[in-house]
Scaffold this active site. Structure first.
Site, mmCIF file in Angstrom:
data_model
loop_
_atom_site.group_PDB
_atom_site.id
_atom_site.type_symbol
_atom_site.label_atom_id
_atom_site.label_comp_id
_atom_site.label_asym_id
_atom_site.label_seq_id
_atom_site.Cartn_x
_atom_site.Cartn_y
_atom_site.Cartn_z
ATOM 1 N N LYS A 1 0.824 -1.209 0.000
ATOM 2 C CA LYS A 1 0.000 0.000 0.000
ATOM 3 C C LYS A 1 0.858 1.258 0.000
ATOM 4 O O LYS A 1 0.531 2.235 -0.664
ATOM 5 C CB LYS A 1 -0.987 -0.015 1.176
ATOM 6 C CG LYS A 1 -2.117 -1.011 0.942
ATOM 7 C CD LYS A 1 -3.018 -1.153 2.154
ATOM 8 C CE LYS A 1 -4.150 -2.140 1.878
ATOM 9 N NZ LYS A 1 -4.859 -2.497 3.116
ATOM 10 N N LYS B 1 -5.824 -9.405 -13.010
ATOM 11 C CA LYS B 1 -6.806 -9.647 -11.955
ATOM 12 C C LYS B 1 -7.764 -8.453 -11.868
ATOM 13 O O LYS B 1 -7.321 -7.305 -11.888
ATOM 14 C CB LYS B 1 -6.068 -9.814 -10.620
ATOM 15 C CG LYS B 1 -6.983 -9.926 -9.426
ATOM 16 C CD LYS B 1 -6.196 -9.933 -8.123
ATOM 17 C CE LYS B 1 -7.104 -10.120 -6.939
ATOM 18 N NZ LYS B 1 -7.274 -9.103 -6.004
ATOM 19 N N LYS C 1 -10.373 -2.969 -8.077
ATOM 20 C CA LYS C 1 -10.721 -1.553 -8.241
ATOM 21 C C LYS C 1 -9.469 -0.701 -8.388
ATOM 22 O O LYS C 1 -9.500 0.329 -9.036
ATOM 23 C CB LYS C 1 -11.671 -1.055 -7.161
ATOM 24 C CG LYS C 1 -11.164 -1.150 -5.784
ATOM 25 C CD LYS C 1 -12.192 -0.647 -4.806
ATOM 26 C CE LYS C 1 -11.815 -1.023 -3.384
ATOM 27 N NZ LYS C 1 -11.849 -2.461 -3.115
HETATM 28 P P1 ADP Z 1 -10.070 -4.988 -4.850
HETATM 29 O O1 ADP Z 1 -8.864 -5.745 -5.392
HETATM 30 O O2 ADP Z 1 -11.014 -4.637 -5.944
HETATM 31 O O3 ADP Z 1 -9.660 -3.806 -4.002
HETATM 32 P P2 ADP Z 1 -10.541 -6.264 -2.331
HETATM 33 O O4 ADP Z 1 -9.075 -6.416 -2.110
HETATM 34 O O5 ADP Z 1 -11.296 -5.255 -1.520
HETATM 35 O O6 ADP Z 1 -10.817 -6.000 -3.894
HETATM 36 O O7 ADP Z 1 -11.179 -7.694 -2.162
HETATM 37 C C1 ADP Z 1 -12.328 -8.004 -1.415
HETATM 38 C C2 ADP Z 1 -12.593 -9.494 -1.563
HETATM 39 O O8 ADP Z 1 -12.865 -9.839 -2.933
HETATM 40 C C3 ADP Z 1 -11.416 -10.376 -1.132
HETATM 41 O O9 ADP Z 1 -11.950 -11.525 -0.467
HETATM 42 C C4 ADP Z 1 -10.763 -10.782 -2.436
HETATM 43 O O10 ADP Z 1 -10.120 -12.043 -2.320
HETATM 44 C C5 ADP Z 1 -11.959 -10.842 -3.392
HETATM 45 N N1 ADP Z 1 -11.541 -10.491 -4.764
HETATM 46 C C6 ADP Z 1 -11.160 -9.258 -5.194
HETATM 47 N N2 ADP Z 1 -10.856 -9.268 -6.509
HETATM 48 C C7 ADP Z 1 -11.049 -10.543 -6.940
HETATM 49 C C8 ADP Z 1 -10.898 -11.187 -8.202
HETATM 50 N N3 ADP Z 1 -10.499 -10.528 -9.293
HETATM 51 N N4 ADP Z 1 -11.186 -12.513 -8.279
HETATM 52 C C9 ADP Z 1 -11.595 -13.193 -7.175
HETATM 53 N N5 ADP Z 1 -11.751 -12.637 -5.957
HETATM 54 C C10 ADP Z 1 -11.475 -11.331 -5.815
#
Ligand code: ADP
Ligand code: TRP
Length: 321
Positions: free
Chosen positions: A110, A190, A193
């Site tokens: 981060k 992947k 956001k």
């Molecule tokens: P982002 O990467 O969009 O910020 P988060 O880190 O907040 O998402 O992830 C929240 C949840 O969603 C976690 O449990 C994460 O493992 C799952 N997750 C996020 N992106 C994916 C993805 N592309 N495929 C599968 N699971 C995901």
């Protein structure tokens, strides 16, 4: 078995969150005493606008319910409704070596991405450990990126138990969702956001169709056969299509004569159909915010009944009482 997990209200949910986090949570609510919470204190480590945070918390509560979490089965609550979690985080921080926090990948990532290296971001693992330990959670399902945080949680609980007695805290097991496929984003990386490559879980037809039309493809001419290996269009289609639809998609790629616009339209159609129920339920809940707030209030009561028990035990063990 007490199952617990949290999601940060840090933005609109996308379909990666749905398949990676929401859907598994919905399945698990039938397999134990599930606690799901909105990690709003945690979201403050990356969000600075109060109105946005407030709106996101409301939104996530709606999404929890719209995706099928059932308040009669699971305890659905907001982290900050049980502010005592901060007390446990403090107690844990007294056994937490600096080196352990300094080694945290999440913190390092981060900061590398440009977030301010403030104390909350650094101390994130102790608060996350408190989230889990405050409710005697036995099983914590999380994505791979959270594995180290869970190891730290077990480590901190072990240190407390070594110092103050074996039965002070429950050491949780981790469930890493290895088999949940990583949902690719519009650019094939992947979906996340932070990469601005998401397909939202809900939203207007036009905007979502427009997003899906942005899926990155190669420049094979319409009449030529198209590669199926490594195709983002096919990977996304697979999430929603049935077997015969998928086979047709593959056949049409191999045959040639179809353009990517056509294939993307098919992705949109199955997507739109798949989430019709979630959209309807969301709309219904948006018009019934009293109900949503009631669910969260009831969740807080149930969560507090547990947290009070555990915190009393810990206070006595460490000598605060
Ligand atoms: P982002 O990467 O969009 O910020 P988060 O880190 O907040 O998402 O992830 C929240 C949840 O969603 C976690 O449990 C994460 O493992 C799952 N997750 C996020 N992106 C994916 C993805 N592309 N495929 C599968 N699971 C995901
Ligand atoms: N750190 C988790 C994430 O970013 C969210 C979270 C906070 C969590 N506290 C938790 C997950 C406790 C599981 C258990 O995805």
């Amino acid at each position: 078995m007490r199952i617990l997990t949290g999601l940060q209200p840090s933005g609109k949910l996308h379909i990666g969150n749905y398949f990676g986090a929401m859907q598994p949570a919905v399945h698990l609510q039938d397999q134990g005493d599930a606690f799901y919470f909105i990690a709003d204190y945690h979201a403050m480590t990356s969000m600075t606008d109060a109105d946005t945070l407030r709106a996101n918390i409301q939104d996530l509560a709606i999404d929890f319910l719209a995706c099928g979490l059932d308040p009669d089965k699971a305890t659905i609550f907001r982290q900050s409704d049980i502010p005592e979690v901060n007390e446990l985080a403090w107690i844990l921080s007294t056994v937490c070596p600096m080196g352990l926090l300094e080694r945290a990948h999440s913190y390092k990532d981060k900061v590398a991405k440009g977030l301010d290296a403030n104390h909350a971001l650094f101390a994130y693992p102790t608060l996350m450990a408190a989230d889990i330990l405050l409710y005697d959670a036995e099983l914590v399902p999380v994505g791979k990126d959270q594995k180290q945080h869970l190891e730290m949680t077990r480590d901190l609980a072990g240190k407390i138990n070594d110092r103050f007695g074996d039965n002070t805290l429950t050491i949780p097991e981790v469930q890493i969702k290895e088999n949940t496929a990583v949902v690719p984003g519009l650019d094939g990386q992947k979906m996340s956001k932070s990469y601005h490559n998401t397909i939202p879980l809900t939203g207007g037809k036009k905007a979502i169709r427009k997003a899906i039309m942005r899926i990155v493809t190669d420049s094979t001419p319409v009449e030529d056969p198209k590669p199926t290996e490594g195709s983002t269009v096919i990977a996304l289609y697979k999430l929603f299509a049935d077997e015969s639809q998928l086979q047709q998609m593959i056949d049409d790629h191999e045959a040639g004569g179809f353009g990517y616009g056509d294939f993307k339209q098919r992705v949109f159609d199955v997507y739109w159909e798949h989430f019709a129920h979630v959209r309807e339920k969301r709309e219904e809940l948006e018009n019934n915010l009293d109900y949503v707030n009631q669910v969260i209030a009831r969740g807080a009561e149930k969560a507090r009944a547990e947290s009070t028990k555990v915190l009393d035990r810990v206070r006595k063990a460490v000598g605060l009482r």
